[in-house]
Design a protein around this motif. Structure first.
Motif, PDB file in Angstrom:
ATOM      1  N   GLY A 109      42.540  30.633  38.901  1.00 51.07           N
ATOM      2  CA  GLY A 109      42.627  29.311  38.300  1.00 51.07           C
ATOM      3  C   GLY A 109      43.797  29.124  37.367  1.00 51.07           C
ATOM      4  O   GLY A 109      44.665  29.980  37.232  1.00 51.07           O
ATOM      5  N   LEU A 110      43.798  27.972  36.713  1.00 44.12           N
ATOM      6  CA  LEU A 110      44.901  27.587  35.841  1.00 44.12           C
ATOM      7  C   LEU A 110      45.140  28.570  34.710  1.00 44.12           C
ATOM      8  O   LEU A 110      46.279  28.845  34.358  1.00 44.12           O
ATOM      9  N   LEU A 111      44.064  29.103  34.130  1.00 39.65           N
ATOM     10  CA  LEU A 111      44.210  30.027  33.015  1.00 39.65           C
ATOM     11  C   LEU A 111      43.784  31.445  33.381  1.00 39.65           C
ATOM     12  O   LEU A 111      43.508  32.259  32.506  1.00 39.65           O
ATOM     13  N   GLN A 112      43.766  31.750  34.676  1.00 45.24           N
ATOM     14  CA  GLN A 112      43.547  33.105  35.175  1.00 45.24           C
ATOM     15  C   GLN A 112      42.352  33.786  34.496  1.00 45.24           C
ATOM     16  O   GLN A 112      42.483  34.761  33.760  1.00 45.24           O
ATOM     17  N   VAL A 113      41.178  33.257  34.784  1.00 50.10           N
ATOM     18  CA  VAL A 113      39.917  33.748  34.232  1.00 50.10           C
ATOM     19  C   VAL A 113      39.208  34.580  35.292  1.00 50.10           C
ATOM     20  O   VAL A 113      39.240  34.244  36.474  1.00 50.10           O
ATOM     21  N   ILE A 114      38.559  35.669  34.871  1.00 47.90           N
ATOM     22  CA  ILE A 114      37.741  36.435  35.813  1.00 47.90           C
ATOM     23  C   ILE A 114      36.308  35.878  35.778  1.00 47.90           C
ATOM     24  O   ILE A 114      35.892  35.273  34.780  1.00 47.90           O
ATOM     25  N   GLN A 115      35.575  36.078  36.847  1.00 49.20           N
ATOM     26  CA  GLN A 115      34.245  35.483  36.989  1.00 49.20           C
ATOM     27  C   GLN A 115      33.291  35.853  35.845  1.00 49.20           C
ATOM     28  O   GLN A 115      32.617  34.969  35.312  1.00 49.20           O
ATOM     29  N   PRO A 116      33.196  37.133  35.435  1.00 45.41           N
ATOM     30  CA  PRO A 116      32.266  37.446  34.335  1.00 45.41           C
ATOM     31  C   PRO A 116      32.607  36.708  33.035  1.00 45.41           C
ATOM     32  O   PRO A 116      31.707  36.275  32.311  1.00 45.41           O
ATOM     33  N   THR A 117      33.889  36.542  32.747  1.00 45.71           N
ATOM     34  CA  THR A 117      34.291  35.804  31.541  1.00 45.71           C
ATOM     35  C   THR A 117      33.941  34.333  31.701  1.00 45.71           C
ATOM     36  O   THR A 117      33.426  33.702  30.770  1.00 45.71           O
ATOM     37  N   PHE A 118      34.204  33.786  32.878  1.00 47.71           N
ATOM     38  CA  PHE A 118      33.857  32.385  33.139  1.00 47.71           C
ATOM     39  C   PHE A 118      32.359  32.171  32.956  1.00 47.71           C
ATOM     40  O   PHE A 118      31.938  31.225  32.293  1.00 47.71           O
ATOM     41  N   ASP A 119      31.562  33.062  33.517  1.00 47.64           N
ATOM     42  CA  ASP A 119      30.106  32.929  33.405  1.00 47.64           C
ATOM     43  C   ASP A 119      29.650  32.991  31.946  1.00 47.64           C
ATOM     44  O   ASP A 119      28.776  32.233  31.525  1.00 47.64           O
ATOM     45  N   ALA A 120      30.242  33.874  31.175  1.00 49.52           N
ATOM     46  CA  ALA A 120      29.842  34.045  29.775  1.00 49.52           C
ATOM     47  C   ALA A 120      30.316  32.888  28.887  1.00 49.52           C
ATOM     48  O   ALA A 120      29.646  32.560  27.905  1.00 49.52           O
ATOM     49  N   GLU A 169      53.798  44.235  44.888  1.00 52.28           N
ATOM     50  CA  GLU A 169      53.602  42.791  44.869  1.00 52.28           C
ATOM     51  C   GLU A 169      52.700  42.412  46.032  1.00 52.28           C
ATOM     52  O   GLU A 169      52.898  42.859  47.160  1.00 52.28           O
ATOM     53  N   PRO A 170      51.686  41.583  45.811  1.00 53.30           N
ATOM     54  CA  PRO A 170      50.809  41.194  46.900  1.00 53.30           C
ATOM     55  C   PRO A 170      51.531  40.322  47.913  1.00 53.30           C
ATOM     56  O   PRO A 170      52.418  39.561  47.557  1.00 53.30           O
ATOM     57  N   ALA A 171      51.116  40.446  49.159  1.00 56.51           N
ATOM     58  CA  ALA A 171      51.721  39.657  50.224  1.00 56.51           C
ATOM     59  C   ALA A 171      51.499  38.171  50.010  1.00 56.51           C
ATOM     60  O   ALA A 171      52.302  37.359  50.416  1.00 56.51           O
ATOM     61  N   SER A 172      50.407  37.788  49.317  1.00 52.32           N
ATOM     62  CA  SER A 172      50.112  36.382  49.118  1.00 52.32           C
ATOM     63  C   SER A 172      51.147  35.681  48.257  1.00 52.32           C
ATOM     64  O   SER A 172      51.218  34.474  48.233  1.00 52.32           O
ATOM     65  N   HIS A 173      51.962  36.414  47.538  1.00 53.87           N
ATOM     66  CA  HIS A 173      52.997  35.796  46.722  1.00 53.87           C
ATOM     67  C   HIS A 173      54.311  35.695  47.475  1.00 53.87           C
ATOM     68  O   HIS A 173      55.308  35.254  46.913  1.00 53.87           O
ATOM     69  N   GLY A 174      54.367  36.124  48.701  1.00 56.73           N
ATOM     70  CA  GLY A 174      55.553  35.963  49.517  1.00 56.73           C
ATOM     71  C   GLY A 174      56.661  36.957  49.203  1.00 56.73           C
ATOM     72  O   GLY A 174      57.797  36.757  49.573  1.00 56.73           O
ATOM     73  N   ALA A 175      56.345  38.020  48.497  1.00 52.99           N
ATOM     74  CA  ALA A 175      57.367  39.017  48.182  1.00 52.99           C
ATOM     75  C   ALA A 175      56.791  40.392  48.469  1.00 52.99           C
ATOM     76  O   ALA A 175      55.604  40.589  48.451  1.00 52.99           O
ATOM     77  N   THR A 176      57.669  41.305  48.735  1.00 52.02           N
ATOM     78  CA  THR A 176      57.218  42.674  48.933  1.00 52.02           C
ATOM     79  C   THR A 176      57.845  43.551  47.883  1.00 52.02           C
ATOM     80  O   THR A 176      58.905  43.246  47.357  1.00 52.02           O
ATOM     81  N   VAL A 218      44.561  45.127  37.380  1.00 57.23           N
ATOM     82  CA  VAL A 218      43.405  46.021  37.305  1.00 57.23           C
ATOM     83  C   VAL A 218      42.099  45.274  37.549  1.00 57.23           C
ATOM     84  O   VAL A 218      41.171  45.825  38.140  1.00 57.23           O
ATOM     85  N   ASN A 219      42.023  43.997  37.118  1.00 52.74           N
ATOM     86  CA  ASN A 219      40.813  43.220  37.382  1.00 52.74           C
ATOM     87  C   ASN A 219      40.604  43.056  38.885  1.00 52.74           C
ATOM     88  O   ASN A 219      39.486  43.224  39.388  1.00 52.74           O
ATOM     89  N   ALA A 220      41.670  42.723  39.598  1.00 49.61           N
ATOM     90  CA  ALA A 220      41.576  42.560  41.052  1.00 49.61           C
ATOM     91  C   ALA A 220      41.195  43.883  41.711  1.00 49.61           C
ATOM     92  O   ALA A 220      40.387  43.915  42.641  1.00 49.61           O
ATOM     93  N   GLN A 221      41.777  44.984  41.239  1.00 49.49           N
ATOM     94  CA  GLN A 221      41.454  46.289  41.800  1.00 49.49           C
ATOM     95  C   GLN A 221      39.983  46.635  41.585  1.00 49.49           C
ATOM     96  O   GLN A 221      39.402  47.372  42.375  1.00 49.49           O
ATOM     97  N   ASN A 222      39.399  46.084  40.517  1.00 51.15           N
ATOM     98  CA  ASN A 222      37.977  46.317  40.243  1.00 51.15           C
ATOM     99  C   ASN A 222      37.083  45.273  40.907  1.00 51.15           C
ATOM    100  O   ASN A 222      35.876  45.248  40.670  1.00 51.15           O
ATOM    101  N   GLY A 223      37.666  44.387  41.720  1.00 51.41           N
ATOM    102  CA  GLY A 223      36.882  43.421  42.479  1.00 51.41           C
ATOM    103  C   GLY A 223      36.664  42.088  41.794  1.00 51.41           C
ATOM    104  O   GLY A 223      35.896  41.271  42.290  1.00 51.41           O
ATOM    105  N   THR A 224      37.306  41.844  40.652  1.00 47.72           N
ATOM    106  CA  THR A 224      37.157  40.568  39.964  1.00 47.72           C
ATOM    107  C   THR A 224      38.532  39.986  39.644  1.00 47.72           C
ATOM    108  O   THR A 224      38.998  40.051  38.508  1.00 47.72           O
ATOM    109  N   PRO A 225      39.208  39.411  40.635  1.00 48.67           N
ATOM    110  CA  PRO A 225      40.544  38.867  40.391  1.00 48.67           C
ATOM    111  C   PRO A 225      40.514  37.685  39.422  1.00 48.67           C
ATOM    112  O   PRO A 225      39.548  36.928  39.379  1.00 48.67           O
ATOM    113  N   SER A 226      41.576  37.551  38.672  1.00 47.55           N
ATOM    114  CA  SER A 226      41.744  36.404  37.775  1.00 47.55           C
ATOM    115  C   SER A 226      42.111  35.203  38.634  1.00 47.55           C
ATOM    116  O   SER A 226      42.947  35.305  39.523  1.00 47.55           O
TER     117      SER A 226
END
Length: 195
Positions: free
Chosen positions: A146-157, A55-62, A136-144
């Motif tokens: 916003g409200l509907l958890q979109v990755i940047q390439p999808t948003f751009d397209a 679990e990422p630290a940003s969510h306040g849980a370990t 896996v998206n975050a691990q590849n450098g493109t985290p989801s």
């Protein structure tokens, strides 16, 4: 050879059933199989792979000894807490959804308030700043994001003109995600899980 006789006797007893009884038996086995397949799919959806278990630290849980399920539960609890603390945010969310629906209607993008709201609450709990930093998206450098958890390439397209060119802008995020869902699934209303 014993197994073959057993199979034969099962086959024979099945064939000796009346047509209505055979149909009922097939339905019972089919429903049992669907239930088992559904439970397996739910387990795979709810519990991330070992590579995604922490679990990422940003969510306040370990991550704990309880494993991936505990990490997913902690993230869900965090989203629920945020939603409970922000009644004013629900007013904003309502306005963002209605603004997006107007743009969607003008652009011919299908979707309803219910479909958008249901998916937003599942994906981000209504937090426009939500970011998934562990999949896996975050691990590849493109985290989801916003409200509907979109990755940047999808948003751009799938960005829709008339909205901001900012992935985390609530209306732009909703509208781009609805545009993507319309292309892939026919409508955001048809999406009932991560997409």
């Amino acid at each position: 050879m014993t197994a073959a006789r057993g199979e034969c006797s099962i086959r024979t007893s099945f064939q000796s059933l009346a047509p209505a009884a055979r149909t009922a038996r097939i339905r019972r086995f089919s429903v049992s199989g669907l239930c088992a397949a559904g439970a397996a799919a739910a387990a795979l959806t709810l519990v991330p792979s070992p590579a995604h278990a922490s679990e990422p630290a940003s969510h306040g849980a370990t991550a704990s000894a309880a494993g991936p399920a505990a990490a997913v539960a902690a993230q869900a609890d965090t989203l629920a807490e945020k939603a409970a603390k922000a009644p004013a945010a629900s007013d904003k969310l309502d306005k963002w959804i209605h603004k997006s629906l107007k743009i969607m209607k003008d652009k011919g993008i299908p979707g309803t308030y219910e479909g958008l709201h249901r998916n937003i609450m599942r994906e981000s709990g209504g937090d426009p700043k939500a970011s998934n930093d562990w999949d896996v998206n975050a691990q590849n450098g493109t985290p989801s994001k916003g409200l509907l958890q979109v990755i940047q390439p999808t948003f751009d397209a799938y960005h829709v003109s008339g909205t901001e060119k900012d992935l985390t802008d609530p209306v732009a995020n909703i509208t781009a995600a609805a545009n993507y869902a319309a292309d892939k699934y026919g409508s955001i209303d048809n999406v009932d899980s991560a997409y």
